[in-house]
Enzyme design. Structure first.
Site, PDB file in Angstrom:
ATOM      1  N   SER A 174       0.765  -1.210   0.018  1.00 42.38           N
ATOM      2  CA  SER A 174       0.091  -0.181  -0.031  1.00 42.38           C
ATOM      3  C   SER A 174       0.858   1.282   0.040  1.00 42.38           C
ATOM      4  O   SER A 174       1.878   1.317   0.694  1.00 42.38           O
ATOM      5  CB  SER A 174      -0.794  -0.044   1.283  1.00 42.38           C
ATOM      6  OG  SER A 174      -1.402   1.290   1.466  1.00 42.38           O
ATOM      7  N   TYR A 180      -1.655  -0.934  11.268  1.00 40.40           N
ATOM      8  CA  TYR A 180      -2.051  -1.501   9.961  1.00 40.40           C
ATOM      9  C   TYR A 180      -0.953  -1.075   9.037  1.00 40.40           C
ATOM     10  O   TYR A 180      -0.267  -1.883   8.579  1.00 40.40           O
ATOM     11  CB  TYR A 180      -3.342  -1.051   9.420  1.00 40.40           C
ATOM     12  CG  TYR A 180      -3.597  -0.954   8.065  1.00 40.40           C
ATOM     13  CD1 TYR A 180      -3.559  -2.244   7.434  1.00 40.40           C
ATOM     14  CD2 TYR A 180      -3.349   0.071   7.234  1.00 40.40           C
ATOM     15  CE1 TYR A 180      -3.572  -2.219   5.896  1.00 40.40           C
ATOM     16  CE2 TYR A 180      -3.383   0.002   5.855  1.00 40.40           C
ATOM     17  CZ  TYR A 180      -3.567  -1.204   5.222  1.00 40.40           C
ATOM     18  OH  TYR A 180      -3.473  -1.233   3.848  1.00 40.40           O
ATOM     19  N   LYS A 202       2.023  -3.361   6.896  1.00 41.29           N
ATOM     20  CA  LYS A 202       2.662  -3.360   5.502  1.00 41.29           C
ATOM     21  C   LYS A 202       4.226  -3.130   5.163  1.00 41.29           C
ATOM     22  O   LYS A 202       4.748  -3.889   4.623  1.00 41.29           O
ATOM     23  CB  LYS A 202       1.805  -2.475   4.736  1.00 41.29           C
ATOM     24  CG  LYS A 202       0.283  -2.615   4.543  1.00 41.29           C
ATOM     25  CD  LYS A 202       0.103  -3.786   3.645  1.00 41.29           C
ATOM     26  CE  LYS A 202      -1.359  -4.390   3.690  1.00 41.29           C
ATOM     27  NZ  LYS A 202      -1.666  -5.675   3.149  1.00 41.29           N
TER      28      LYS A 202
END
Ligand code: UDP
Length: 340
Positions: free
Chosen positions: A126, A151, A155
Protein backbone atom coordinates in the site's frame (compact mmCIF):
# COMPACT_ATOMS: atom_id res chain seq x y z
CA UNK A 1 -3.24 -24.82 -16.85
CA UNK A 2 -1.13 -22.86 -14.36
CA UNK A 3 -2.59 -22.82 -10.87
CA UNK A 4 -2.48 -19.63 -8.81
CA UNK A 5 -3.37 -19.31 -5.13
CA UNK A 6 -5.32 -16.14 -4.43
CA UNK A 7 -5.48 -15.53 -0.68
CA UNK A 8 -8.29 -13.21 0.27
CA UNK A 9 -9.87 -14.07 -3.07
CA UNK A 10 -13.44 -13.43 -1.95
CA UNK A 11 -12.53 -9.89 -0.90
CA UNK A 12 -12.73 -6.70 -2.92
CA UNK A 13 -9.47 -6.71 -4.88
CA UNK A 14 -9.04 -10.49 -4.64
CA UNK A 15 -12.36 -11.26 -6.32
CA UNK A 16 -11.67 -8.92 -9.24
CA UNK A 17 -8.21 -10.44 -9.62
CA UNK A 18 -9.62 -13.98 -9.56
CA UNK A 19 -11.90 -13.00 -12.45
CA UNK A 20 -9.08 -11.52 -14.53
CA UNK A 21 -6.81 -14.52 -13.83
CA UNK A 22 -9.49 -16.95 -14.96
CA UNK A 23 -10.16 -14.88 -18.04
CA UNK A 24 -6.44 -15.06 -18.85
CA UNK A 25 -6.44 -18.85 -18.66
CA UNK A 26 -5.25 -19.47 -15.10
CA UNK A 27 -6.71 -21.96 -12.65
CA UNK A 28 -7.54 -20.13 -9.43
CA UNK A 29 -7.59 -21.54 -5.90
CA UNK A 30 -8.99 -19.16 -3.32
CA UNK A 31 -8.21 -19.34 0.39
CA UNK A 32 -10.21 -17.00 2.58
CA UNK A 33 -11.49 -17.20 6.16
CA UNK A 34 -14.56 -15.11 5.16
CA UNK A 35 -13.86 -12.72 8.07
CA UNK A 36 -14.68 -9.76 5.83
CA UNK A 37 -16.32 -11.29 2.76
CA UNK A 38 -19.09 -13.60 1.69
CA UNK A 39 -18.98 -17.05 0.13
CA UNK A 40 -21.61 -15.88 -2.40
CA UNK A 41 -18.81 -14.03 -4.19
CA UNK A 42 -17.76 -17.40 -5.65
CA UNK A 43 -21.09 -17.78 -7.43
CA UNK A 44 -20.76 -14.30 -8.85
CA UNK A 45 -17.22 -14.97 -10.07
CA UNK A 46 -18.66 -18.07 -11.77
CA UNK A 47 -21.42 -16.00 -13.37
CA UNK A 48 -18.83 -13.67 -14.89
CA UNK A 49 -16.24 -16.22 -16.00
CA UNK A 50 -18.19 -19.45 -16.33
CA UNK A 51 -15.89 -21.15 -13.81
CA UNK A 52 -16.27 -21.38 -10.06
CA UNK A 53 -12.81 -21.15 -8.52
CA UNK A 54 -11.69 -23.84 -6.08
CA UNK A 55 -12.19 -22.57 -2.55
CA UNK A 56 -10.88 -23.50 0.88
CA UNK A 57 -12.09 -21.68 3.96
CA UNK A 58 -9.47 -21.41 6.67
CA UNK A 59 -7.33 -18.91 8.47
CA UNK A 60 -3.86 -18.43 7.02
CA UNK A 61 -2.68 -17.32 10.44
CA UNK A 62 -3.18 -20.99 11.46
CA UNK A 63 0.29 -22.45 10.89
CA UNK A 64 -0.60 -26.15 10.86
CA UNK A 65 -3.61 -25.68 8.60
CA UNK A 66 -1.64 -23.53 6.18
CA UNK A 67 1.20 -26.08 6.08
CA UNK A 68 -1.34 -28.81 5.25
CA UNK A 69 -2.77 -26.69 2.43
CA UNK A 70 0.65 -26.21 0.89
CA UNK A 71 1.48 -29.93 1.10
CA UNK A 72 -1.71 -30.58 -0.84
CA UNK A 73 -1.03 -27.80 -3.39
CA UNK A 74 2.73 -28.08 -3.99
CA UNK A 75 2.00 -27.71 -7.72
CA UNK A 76 1.09 -24.02 -7.41
CA UNK A 77 2.70 -21.80 -10.06
CA UNK A 78 2.40 -18.73 -7.90
CA UNK A 79 0.65 -16.93 -5.09
CA UNK A 80 -1.09 -13.60 -4.85
CA UNK A 81 -1.43 -12.70 -1.20
CA UNK A 82 -4.30 -10.31 -0.45
CA UNK A 83 -5.64 -11.79 2.78
CA UNK A 84 -5.09 -9.24 5.56
CA UNK A 85 -6.84 -6.91 7.92
CA UNK A 86 -6.99 -3.50 6.26
CA UNK A 87 -8.65 -0.85 8.43
CA UNK A 88 -6.17 1.63 9.86
CA UNK A 89 -8.66 2.97 12.43
CA UNK A 90 -9.58 -0.51 13.67
CA UNK A 91 -5.89 -1.38 14.00
CA UNK A 92 -5.58 1.36 16.66
CA UNK A 93 -8.06 -0.61 18.78
CA UNK A 94 -6.74 -4.09 17.96
CA UNK A 95 -3.02 -3.63 17.32
CA UNK A 96 -1.92 -7.13 18.28
CA UNK A 97 -4.65 -8.76 16.18
CA UNK A 98 -3.33 -6.78 13.22
CA UNK A 99 0.28 -7.74 13.85
CA UNK A 100 -0.52 -11.40 14.43
CA UNK A 101 -2.84 -11.76 11.47
CA UNK A 102 -0.99 -9.75 8.85
CA UNK A 103 2.55 -10.84 9.62
CA UNK A 104 1.65 -14.35 10.83
CA UNK A 105 -0.22 -15.20 7.63
CA UNK A 106 2.64 -14.02 5.48
CA UNK A 107 5.18 -16.06 7.46
CA UNK A 108 3.03 -19.17 7.22
CA UNK A 109 2.73 -18.69 3.46
CA UNK A 110 6.49 -18.19 3.08
CA UNK A 111 7.10 -21.38 5.08
CA UNK A 112 4.70 -23.20 2.79
CA UNK A 113 6.58 -21.86 -0.22
CA UNK A 114 10.00 -22.78 1.19
CA UNK A 115 8.92 -26.28 2.18
CA UNK A 116 7.24 -27.08 -1.13
CA UNK A 117 9.49 -25.39 -3.66
CA UNK A 118 7.02 -22.67 -4.64
CA UNK A 119 9.00 -19.66 -5.75
CA UNK A 120 6.76 -16.75 -6.72
CA UNK A 121 4.62 -14.45 -4.61
CA UNK A 122 2.86 -11.18 -5.43
CA UNK A 123 2.19 -9.15 -2.30
CA UNK A 124 -0.55 -6.58 -1.68
CA UNK A 125 1.18 -3.55 -0.31
CA UNK A 126 0.00 0.00 0.00
CA UNK A 127 1.04 3.59 -0.54
CA UNK A 128 0.49 3.89 3.20
CA UNK A 129 4.14 2.78 3.57
CA UNK A 130 5.19 6.24 2.31
CA UNK A 131 3.18 8.25 4.85
CA UNK A 132 3.17 11.88 3.67
CA UNK A 133 5.96 11.78 1.06
CA UNK A 134 8.39 14.68 0.77
CA UNK A 135 8.09 14.67 -3.01
CA UNK A 136 5.09 14.15 -5.28
CA UNK A 137 4.40 12.19 -7.32
CA UNK A 138 5.86 9.54 -5.05
CA UNK A 139 8.35 7.06 -6.54
CA UNK A 140 9.07 3.55 -5.33
CA UNK A 141 12.42 4.57 -3.85
CA UNK A 142 10.87 7.13 -1.50
CA UNK A 143 11.69 6.12 2.07
CA UNK A 144 9.17 4.61 4.47
CA UNK A 145 7.91 7.18 6.96
CA UNK A 146 7.11 6.20 10.55
CA UNK A 147 3.73 4.51 10.33
CA UNK A 148 0.90 6.19 12.21
CA UNK A 149 -1.12 2.99 12.65
CA UNK A 150 -0.36 -0.67 13.31
CA UNK A 151 -2.05 -1.45 9.99
CA UNK A 152 0.38 0.71 8.02
CA UNK A 153 3.23 -0.70 10.05
CA UNK A 154 2.23 -4.27 9.14
CA UNK A 155 2.60 -3.39 5.44
CA UNK A 156 6.09 -2.05 6.11
CA UNK A 157 7.04 -5.08 8.21
CA UNK A 158 5.66 -7.49 5.62
CA UNK A 159 7.71 -5.81 2.89
CA UNK A 160 10.79 -6.15 5.12
CA UNK A 161 10.04 -9.83 5.73
CA UNK A 162 9.69 -10.32 2.00
CA UNK A 163 12.92 -8.46 1.23
CA UNK A 164 15.00 -10.70 3.47
CA UNK A 165 13.11 -13.79 2.38
CA UNK A 166 13.87 -12.98 -1.24
CA UNK A 167 17.56 -12.67 -0.36
CA UNK A 168 17.84 -15.69 1.91
CA UNK A 169 15.31 -18.18 0.56
CA UNK A 170 14.48 -19.43 -2.92
CA UNK A 171 11.60 -16.97 -3.04
CA UNK A 172 10.87 -14.24 -5.57
CA UNK A 173 8.62 -11.29 -4.82
CA UNK A 174 6.68 -8.59 -6.58
CA UNK A 175 5.22 -6.11 -4.08
CA UNK A 176 2.48 -3.92 -5.49
CA UNK A 177 1.82 -0.69 -3.65
CA UNK A 178 -1.79 0.23 -4.25
CA UNK A 179 -3.00 3.78 -4.05
CA UNK A 180 -6.81 4.05 -3.54
CA UNK A 181 -8.65 1.18 -5.25
CA UNK A 182 -12.33 1.92 -5.91
CA UNK A 183 -15.07 0.99 -8.37
CA UNK A 184 -16.46 -2.41 -9.28
CA UNK A 185 -16.64 -4.92 -12.10
CA UNK A 186 -18.72 -3.69 -15.05
CA UNK A 187 -21.11 -6.63 -14.58
CA UNK A 188 -22.03 -5.22 -11.13
CA UNK A 189 -21.80 -8.83 -9.90
CA UNK A 190 -18.77 -8.20 -7.68
CA UNK A 191 -17.61 -5.08 -5.87
CA UNK A 192 -16.69 -3.72 -2.48
CA UNK A 193 -18.76 -5.11 0.39
CA UNK A 194 -17.87 -3.26 3.56
CA UNK A 195 -19.22 -4.83 6.75
CA UNK A 196 -20.92 -2.20 8.90
CA UNK A 197 -20.14 1.48 8.53
CA UNK A 198 -17.61 2.00 5.71
CA UNK A 199 -14.28 3.62 6.51
CA UNK A 200 -13.47 4.43 2.92
CA UNK A 201 -14.72 7.37 0.94
CA UNK A 202 -16.36 5.78 -2.07
CA UNK A 203 -18.49 3.13 -0.32
CA UNK A 204 -19.56 5.86 2.08
CA UNK A 205 -20.61 8.04 -0.85
CA UNK A 206 -22.60 5.30 -2.61
CA UNK A 207 -24.23 4.14 0.64
CA UNK A 208 -25.27 7.71 1.42
CA UNK A 209 -26.68 8.19 -2.06
CA UNK A 210 -28.72 4.98 -1.84
CA UNK A 211 -30.07 5.94 1.58
CA UNK A 212 -28.16 3.52 3.83
CA UNK A 213 -26.29 6.45 5.46
CA UNK A 214 -27.60 9.86 6.26
CA UNK A 215 -24.75 12.13 5.34
CA UNK A 216 -21.12 11.87 4.20
CA UNK A 217 -18.63 13.60 6.47
CA UNK A 218 -15.84 15.22 4.48
CA UNK A 219 -12.80 15.04 6.74
CA UNK A 220 -11.23 18.48 6.59
CA UNK A 221 -11.30 21.35 4.09
CA UNK A 222 -8.30 23.25 5.35
CA UNK A 223 -5.57 21.21 3.68
CA UNK A 224 -3.06 22.87 1.41
CA UNK A 225 -4.84 21.76 -1.79
CA UNK A 226 -6.85 23.68 -4.44
CA UNK A 227 -10.20 23.25 -2.66
CA UNK A 228 -8.86 22.44 0.81
CA UNK A 229 -9.86 18.75 0.80
CA UNK A 230 -7.31 15.94 0.77
CA UNK A 231 -5.90 14.49 -2.44
CA UNK A 232 -5.61 10.79 -3.29
CA UNK A 233 -4.81 8.74 -6.38
CA UNK A 234 -7.93 6.66 -7.02
CA UNK A 235 -7.57 3.60 -9.24
CA UNK A 236 -10.24 1.38 -10.76
CA UNK A 237 -10.14 -2.08 -9.16
CA UNK A 238 -10.24 -3.79 -12.58
CA UNK A 239 -7.13 -1.88 -13.71
CA UNK A 240 -5.53 -2.96 -10.45
CA UNK A 241 -6.59 -6.58 -10.95
CA UNK A 242 -5.03 -6.59 -14.42
CA UNK A 243 -1.71 -5.47 -12.98
CA UNK A 244 -1.71 -8.62 -10.84
CA UNK A 245 -2.15 -10.84 -13.88
CA UNK A 246 0.77 -9.07 -15.54
CA UNK A 247 2.88 -9.49 -12.38
CA UNK A 248 2.16 -13.23 -12.27
CA UNK A 249 3.01 -13.57 -15.95
CA UNK A 250 6.24 -11.63 -15.45
CA UNK A 251 7.32 -14.11 -12.79
CA UNK A 252 6.31 -17.21 -14.71
CA UNK A 253 8.07 -15.97 -17.85
CA UNK A 254 11.27 -15.19 -15.90
CA UNK A 255 11.12 -11.49 -16.71
CA UNK A 256 11.86 -10.18 -13.20
CA UNK A 257 14.98 -8.03 -12.96
CA UNK A 258 15.63 -8.72 -9.28
CA UNK A 259 14.45 -11.10 -6.60
CA UNK A 260 12.13 -8.47 -5.15
CA UNK A 261 10.52 -5.87 -7.35
CA UNK A 262 8.24 -3.10 -6.16
CA UNK A 263 5.70 -1.17 -8.22
CA UNK A 264 3.31 1.67 -7.48
CA UNK A 265 -0.17 1.06 -8.83
CA UNK A 266 -2.17 4.21 -9.34
CA UNK A 267 -3.27 6.40 -12.20
CA UNK A 268 -0.70 9.07 -11.44
CA UNK A 269 -3.52 11.64 -11.06
CA UNK A 270 -4.59 13.10 -7.75
CA UNK A 271 -8.17 14.13 -7.00
CA UNK A 272 -9.57 15.97 -4.01
CA UNK A 273 -12.47 14.60 -1.96
CA UNK A 274 -14.68 17.31 -3.47
CA UNK A 275 -13.68 16.28 -7.00
CA UNK A 276 -14.65 12.71 -6.19
CA UNK A 277 -18.03 13.89 -4.89
CA UNK A 278 -18.59 16.01 -8.01
CA UNK A 279 -17.70 13.09 -10.26
CA UNK A 280 -20.16 10.90 -8.39
CA UNK A 281 -22.93 13.50 -8.71
CA UNK A 282 -22.21 13.92 -12.40
CA UNK A 283 -22.35 10.24 -13.35
CA UNK A 284 -25.18 9.22 -11.01
CA UNK A 285 -27.39 12.28 -11.32
CA UNK A 286 -27.84 12.08 -7.53
CA UNK A 287 -27.14 15.07 -5.32
CA UNK A 288 -25.06 13.90 -2.40
CA UNK A 289 -25.79 14.94 1.17
CA UNK A 290 -22.45 15.84 2.75
CA UNK A 291 -21.00 18.11 5.41
CA UNK A 292 -17.51 19.31 6.19
CA UNK A 293 -16.15 18.10 9.52
CA UNK A 294 -12.70 18.17 11.10
CA UNK A 295 -9.75 16.22 9.74
CA UNK A 296 -9.52 12.49 10.44
CA UNK A 297 -6.49 11.67 12.60
CA UNK A 298 -3.74 9.93 10.65
CA UNK A 299 -4.85 11.15 7.21
CA UNK A 300 -2.12 12.52 4.98
CA UNK A 301 -2.76 15.71 3.04
CA UNK A 302 -1.96 14.54 -0.45
CA UNK A 303 -0.47 11.58 -2.20
CA UNK A 304 -0.38 10.39 -5.78
CA UNK A 305 1.79 7.92 -7.61
CA UNK A 306 4.66 8.17 -9.99
CA UNK A 307 3.58 5.25 -12.18
CA UNK A 308 6.44 5.30 -14.66
CA UNK A 309 8.07 2.15 -13.33
CA UNK A 310 4.89 0.10 -13.65
CA UNK A 311 4.14 1.68 -17.03
CA UNK A 312 7.59 0.95 -18.42
CA UNK A 313 8.57 -2.31 -16.74
CA UNK A 314 5.19 -4.04 -16.53
CA UNK A 315 3.81 -2.46 -19.69
CA UNK A 316 0.73 -1.69 -17.64
CA UNK A 317 -1.27 1.51 -17.37
CA UNK A 318 -4.48 2.32 -15.56
CA UNK A 319 -6.97 3.29 -18.27
CA UNK A 320 -10.28 3.85 -16.49
CA UNK A 321 -11.25 7.41 -15.57
CA UNK A 322 -12.56 8.73 -12.26
CA UNK A 323 -16.05 9.02 -13.79
CA UNK A 324 -15.90 5.37 -14.85
CA UNK A 325 -14.79 4.40 -11.36
CA UNK A 326 -17.66 6.28 -9.75
CA UNK A 327 -20.24 5.01 -12.21
CA UNK A 328 -19.21 1.38 -11.68
CA UNK A 329 -19.27 1.87 -7.89
CA UNK A 330 -22.76 3.34 -8.18
CA UNK A 331 -24.01 0.52 -10.44
CA UNK A 332 -22.68 -1.97 -7.89
CA UNK A 333 -24.43 -0.22 -4.99
CA UNK A 334 -27.70 -0.21 -6.94
CA UNK A 335 -27.31 -3.89 -7.85
CA UNK A 336 -26.72 -4.71 -4.18
CA UNK A 337 -29.87 -2.82 -3.19
CA UNK A 338 -31.89 -4.88 -5.68
CA UNK A 339 -30.51 -8.14 -4.32
CA UNK A 340 -31.39 -7.30 -0.70
N1 UDP B 1 -12.80 10.63 3.53
C1 UDP B 1 -13.82 11.48 3.88
N2 UDP B 1 -14.96 10.97 4.43
C2 UDP B 1 -15.13 9.62 4.64
C3 UDP B 1 -14.07 8.74 4.28
C4 UDP B 1 -12.93 9.28 3.73
O1 UDP B 1 -13.72 12.70 3.70
O2 UDP B 1 -16.17 9.22 5.16
C5 UDP B 1 -11.57 11.16 2.92
C6 UDP B 1 -10.31 10.84 3.70
O3 UDP B 1 -10.09 11.81 4.69
C7 UDP B 1 -9.25 10.83 2.60
C8 UDP B 1 -10.01 10.34 1.38
O4 UDP B 1 -11.40 10.56 1.67
O5 UDP B 1 -8.81 12.14 2.33
C9 UDP B 1 -9.81 8.86 1.09
O6 UDP B 1 -10.05 8.14 2.27
P1 UDP B 1 -10.15 6.57 2.31
O7 UDP B 1 -10.48 6.15 3.71
O8 UDP B 1 -11.08 6.08 1.24
O9 UDP B 1 -8.69 6.06 1.90
P2 UDP B 1 -7.25 6.37 2.56
O10 UDP B 1 -6.57 7.28 1.61
O11 UDP B 1 -7.47 6.95 3.91
O12 UDP B 1 -6.63 5.03 2.61
Amino acid sequence: MKKILVTGGTGFIGSHTAVELQQHGYEVVIVDNLSNSSVDVLDNIAKITGTRPAFEQFDLADQARTAKFFREHHDLSGIIHFAAYKAAGESMEKPLEYYRNNTGSLINILEGMRDNGIRDIVFSSSCTVYGQPDQLPVTEDSPFKTAWSPYGNTKQICEDILRFSSQLLPVRVIALRYFNPIGAHESALIGELPLGVPNNLVPYITQTAIGKRECLSVFGNNYNTPDGTAIRDYIHVVDLANAHVIAVERMIREKCKSRMEIFNLGTGEGYTVMEVIRSFERVSGVKLNYKIVSRRPGDVEKVWADTRLANEELGWKAVRTLDEMMLSAWNWEKALAQRQ
